[in-house]
Design a protein around this motif. Structure first.
Motif, short mmCIF file in Angstrom:
data_model
loop_
_atom_site.label_atom_id
_atom_site.label_comp_id
_atom_site.label_asym_id
_atom_site.label_seq_id
_atom_site.Cartn_x
_atom_site.Cartn_y
_atom_site.Cartn_z
N THR A 253 0.86 -1.19 0.00
CA THR A 253 0.00 0.00 0.00
C THR A 253 0.90 1.23 0.00
OG1 THR A 253 -1.71 -1.16 1.25
CG2 THR A 253 -1.79 1.24 1.28
N ASP A 254 0.61 2.17 -0.87
CA ASP A 254 1.43 3.38 -0.97
C ASP A 254 1.30 4.22 0.31
OD1 ASP A 254 2.97 5.25 -2.92
OD2 ASP A 254 1.42 6.51 -2.02
N ALA A 256 2.24 7.35 0.95
CA ALA A 256 1.73 8.71 0.72
C ALA A 256 0.22 8.70 0.56
CB ALA A 256 2.40 9.31 -0.51
N GLU A 257 -0.29 7.70 -0.14
CA GLU A 257 -1.74 7.58 -0.32
C GLU A 257 -2.42 7.34 1.03
OE1 GLU A 257 -3.18 7.97 -3.20
OE2 GLU A 257 -5.24 7.44 -2.71
N LEU A 258 -1.73 6.55 1.86
CA LEU A 258 -2.28 6.21 3.18
C LEU A 258 -2.39 7.46 4.07
CD1 LEU A 258 -2.97 3.41 4.45
CD2 LEU A 258 -0.74 3.51 5.54
N LEU A 259 -1.40 8.36 3.94
CA LEU A 259 -1.35 9.53 4.82
C LEU A 259 -2.15 10.72 4.29
CD1 LEU A 259 2.42 9.41 5.82
CD2 LEU A 259 0.50 9.20 7.39
N ALA A 327 -1.22 6.55 10.51
CA ALA A 327 -2.20 5.98 9.57
C ALA A 327 -1.94 4.48 9.48
CB ALA A 327 -2.04 6.63 8.20
N TYR A 328 -2.94 3.70 9.83
CA TYR A 328 -2.77 2.24 9.82
C TYR A 328 -2.94 1.69 8.41
CZ TYR A 328 -2.83 1.83 14.90
OH TYR A 328 -2.50 1.91 16.23
N TYR A 329 -2.09 0.72 8.08
CA TYR A 329 -2.26 0.00 6.83
C TYR A 329 -3.52 -0.87 6.96
CZ TYR A 329 2.37 1.41 5.23
OH TYR A 329 3.46 2.14 4.81
#
Length: 454
Positions: A253-254, A256-259, A327-329
């Motif tokens: 999982t990216d 930056a996308e997660l955050l 931010a959790y995966y």
């Protein structure tokens, strides 16, 4: 709080050391003799260290990260000069006076602060700068092709597992490691590194020579079969479990996308650093930092990777509290998390509250129910005493009432940490953080009352 900001303790500095050799070498540099032009302000420490060369090494530490830079040729991170300077600073003597950063340290510190300001501005702007592919349609097609290749690999692996069980485990024992290496390579070709790693684990079990290898082999085959079937039937799984299966197979999982992506969901809390551990396989250094939220009580694991000239991106000694966003995966039992915005400098934290043996086992069982491929689950044990097992086969952590005990992981028994733990306890109950797994409990930190890495 002193004029130089929160000073770390000696134990917190030593917890940053990548290995024992660095810890010892840093300790030898924790005297004023080799240092000149030392200084510190609210967020940084710097100094020149005389080495074997003509010019002294320039060492600078951003203690808000923390982050390190040094002109020495060492590939260790932090190097012995950074550790020695931090130990000197932690000693609270006159060797590291307060002041302004010199010219040779200023540019690096300015770059660090500009980067932090840009990150804060991005977060304040609503997180609209998440990295997006230049061609979304091409990215979608690439993702679909990868899923097809992984599915093909999982199908092939299912056939190989079936052949193995039909032929009998004795054939696996006599086949050597080569057959597993070849199968793992096929999974790498299928872009499924998670499946490849589990196949290599099968090879290790088959060639271990342990008396219980057939039982372990069957258990590992069952988990691999479950993962294969989970991936092949992922569209029928609940979304959190499907995310767990994707991660176990090796899909990422990216961050930056997660955050900052449109579906970002960060959790702000005061996160207590429970442990930091580095492992090195000669090509890649992996740093694991365990945290627990003061308000939410949630556990989190931050991973960073270094190697090939790329430093690890963050170091956090046990015992610090971080007011920050995580931010959790995605997953059925989220644990891995990415570190987002920090709202205040790190500060020393308390001894964490813990649970008893029965509650720790229940927590591990609950986590295993959601993620059957889980190796272990982090827990803080309170009021436990390390004691030798009655049959002399190992050590245990016993509850204060003596009703329950948890065996220590056999891999811990040969380490100096066992004797550190026994010495800290001295036969009295202590607070210990570690990982509870099928092999037993792996201690990582004990409180005395400051945290000590084991």
């Amino acid at each position: 709080m002193n004029p130089q900001g929160e000073r770390w303790t000696t134990d917190q500095v030593l917890a940053l050391a990548p290995d024992d050799a660095s810890r010892k070498a840093g300790g030898k540099l924790a005297a004023a003799g080799p240092w000149s032009e030392t200084g510190a302000d609210g967020g940084a420490v710097w100094g020149l260290c005389k080495g074997s060369g003509k010019n002294p090494y320039q060492t600078v530490i951003d203690v808000t990260g923390p982050a390190f830079t040094c002109s020495c040729p060492s590939r260790k991170f932090p190097c012995k000069h950074a550790l020695g300077l931090l130990l000197l600073w932690a000693g609270e003597g006159e060797a590291v006076p307060a002041g302004a950063a010199p010219e040779w340290a200023g540019p690096w510190l300015a770059g660090r602060r500009e980067k932090a300001e840009r990150a804060a501005a991005t977060a304040a702007g609503g997180g609209g700068t998440a990295r997006t592919p230049s061609d979304p349609e091409a990215a979608r097609r690439r993702a679909e092709r990868r899923l097809e290749r992984i599915a093909s690999g999982a199908t092939e692996l299912e056939q190989r597992l079936e052949d193995l069980l039909r032929a009998g485990l004795t054939a696996a024992e006599g086949g050597g490691y080569r057959q597993w290496d070849e199968t793992a390579a096929r999974m790498v070709d299928a872009q499924a590194p998670g499946l490849a790693a589990r196949v290599r684990e099968l090879g290790s079990v088959a060639t271990s020579g342990a008396a219980d290898w057939p039982a372990r082999m069957l258990a590992e085959c069952a988990l691999l079969h479950l993962l294969d079937q989970g991936f092949l039937g992922r569209e029928r799984l609940p979304a959190p479990l499907a995310a767990t299966v994707r991660a176990r197979v090796g899909l990422t999982t990216d961050t930056a996308e997660l955050l900052t992506g449109p579906e970002a969901a960060t959790v702000r809390d005061r996160w207590l650093v429970l442990a930091q551990q580095d492992s090195d396989d000669s090509r890649l250094t992996t740093r694991r930092i365990f945290l627990r939220g003061e308000r939410t009580g949630r556990m989190a694991l931050h991973l960073s990777f270094g190697g090939g000239g790329r430093p690890l991106d963050v170091a956090l000694p046990p015992g610090l509290v971080l007011d920050a966003d995580l931010a959790y995966y995605p997953g059925a039992r989220p644990l891995r998390a990415a570190l987002g915005e920090r709202h205040a400098p790190a500060a020393p934290g308390p001894v964490p509250p813990g649970c008893g043996i029965d509650a720790a086992l229940a927590a591990y069982g609950d986590a295993l129910r959601d993620d059957p491929w889980l190796e272990s689950w982090p827990v803080v044990l309170a009021d436990v005493t390390p004691v030798p097992a009655d049959d002399g086969s190992g050590w245990q952590l016993a509850d204060a009432d003596g009703e329950s005990a948890l065996p220590l992981d056999p891999r811990f028994l040969g380490r100096a940490g066992l004797w550190q733990l026994a010495a800290i306890s001295g036969g009295a109950p202590v607070t210990v953080f570690g990982e509870c797994g099928h092999r037993g409990f792996m201690p990582l930190t004990a409180w005395d009352p400051t945290p000590v890495s084991l």
